[in-house]
Design a protein around this motif. Structure first.
Motif, PDB file in Angstrom:
ATOM      1  N   PRO A  36     -43.521   1.388  12.863  1.00  0.00           N
ATOM      2  CA  PRO A  36     -42.406   0.658  14.361  1.00  0.00           C
ATOM      3  C   PRO A  36     -44.311   0.854  15.086  1.00  0.00           C
ATOM      4  O   PRO A  36     -44.538   1.312  14.956  1.00  0.00           O
ATOM      5  N   ARG A  37     -43.689  -0.398  15.445  1.00  0.00           N
ATOM      6  CA  ARG A  37     -44.819  -1.204  17.053  1.00  0.00           C
ATOM      7  C   ARG A  37     -43.964  -0.890  18.261  1.00  0.00           C
ATOM      8  O   ARG A  37     -43.842  -2.152  18.976  1.00  0.00           O
ATOM      9  N   PRO A  38     -43.494   0.392  19.531  1.00  0.00           N
ATOM     10  CA  PRO A  38     -42.265   0.052  20.126  1.00  0.00           C
ATOM     11  C   PRO A  38     -43.311  -0.929  21.351  1.00  0.00           C
ATOM     12  O   PRO A  38     -42.279  -2.098  22.324  1.00  0.00           O
ATOM     13  N   ALA A  39     -44.287  -1.307  20.965  1.00  0.00           N
ATOM     14  CA  ALA A  39     -45.465  -1.303  22.714  1.00  0.00           C
ATOM     15  C   ALA A  39     -46.085  -2.538  21.955  1.00  0.00           C
ATOM     16  O   ALA A  39     -45.872  -3.446  22.701  1.00  0.00           O
ATOM     17  N   GLY A  40     -45.146  -3.318  20.733  1.00  0.00           N
ATOM     18  CA  GLY A  40     -45.717  -4.220  20.219  1.00  0.00           C
ATOM     19  C   GLY A  40     -47.303  -5.004  20.110  1.00  0.00           C
ATOM     20  O   GLY A  40     -47.684  -3.840  19.817  1.00  0.00           O
ATOM     21  N   LEU A  41     -47.710  -5.667  19.802  1.00  0.00           N
ATOM     22  CA  LEU A  41     -48.674  -6.235  20.083  1.00  0.00           C
ATOM     23  C   LEU A  41     -49.400  -5.733  21.208  1.00  0.00           C
ATOM     24  O   LEU A  41     -49.408  -7.040  22.801  1.00  0.00           O
ATOM     25  N   SER A  42     -50.897  -5.483  21.760  1.00  0.00           N
ATOM     26  CA  SER A  42     -51.865  -5.694  22.759  1.00  0.00           C
ATOM     27  C   SER A  42     -52.538  -7.092  22.796  1.00  0.00           C
ATOM     28  O   SER A  42     -52.057  -8.021  21.667  1.00  0.00           O
TER      29      SER A  42
END
Length: 86
Positions: A36-42
């Protein structure tokens, strides 16, 4: 979705539409991750994804033009050969 509940167990997805110069939507260029990447993409990752998508579309458009040129050449050759046979 089977890709979420089974292998590859996708937990993150980000995509950019593949759109032709004439506006036709071909699909999506995407990345997936089992984590999972809760912060999404940079911001940099988002820009990289957009740039990769542009490169993919440029390649698709270029190959289409190459194929059209080859077909035109084949058509000319067939027309010349047919003329010579008459």
């Amino acid at each position: 979705n089977g890709l979420v509940t089974g292998a590859p167990f996708i937990r993150f997805y980000a995509g950019v539409p593949l759109v032709t110069p004439r506006g036709y939507k071909l699909g999506t260029f995407c990345i997936i991750d089992p984590k999972p990447r809760p912060a999404g993409l940079s911001l940099v990752e988002k820009q990289n994804l957009r740039e990769l998508t542009e490169m993919v579309m440029d390649t698709i458009v270029h190959r289409k033009k190459e194929m059209e040129n080859l077909m035109d050449e084949k058509t000319r050759l067939i027309a010349c050969a047919a003329h010579d046979l008459l």
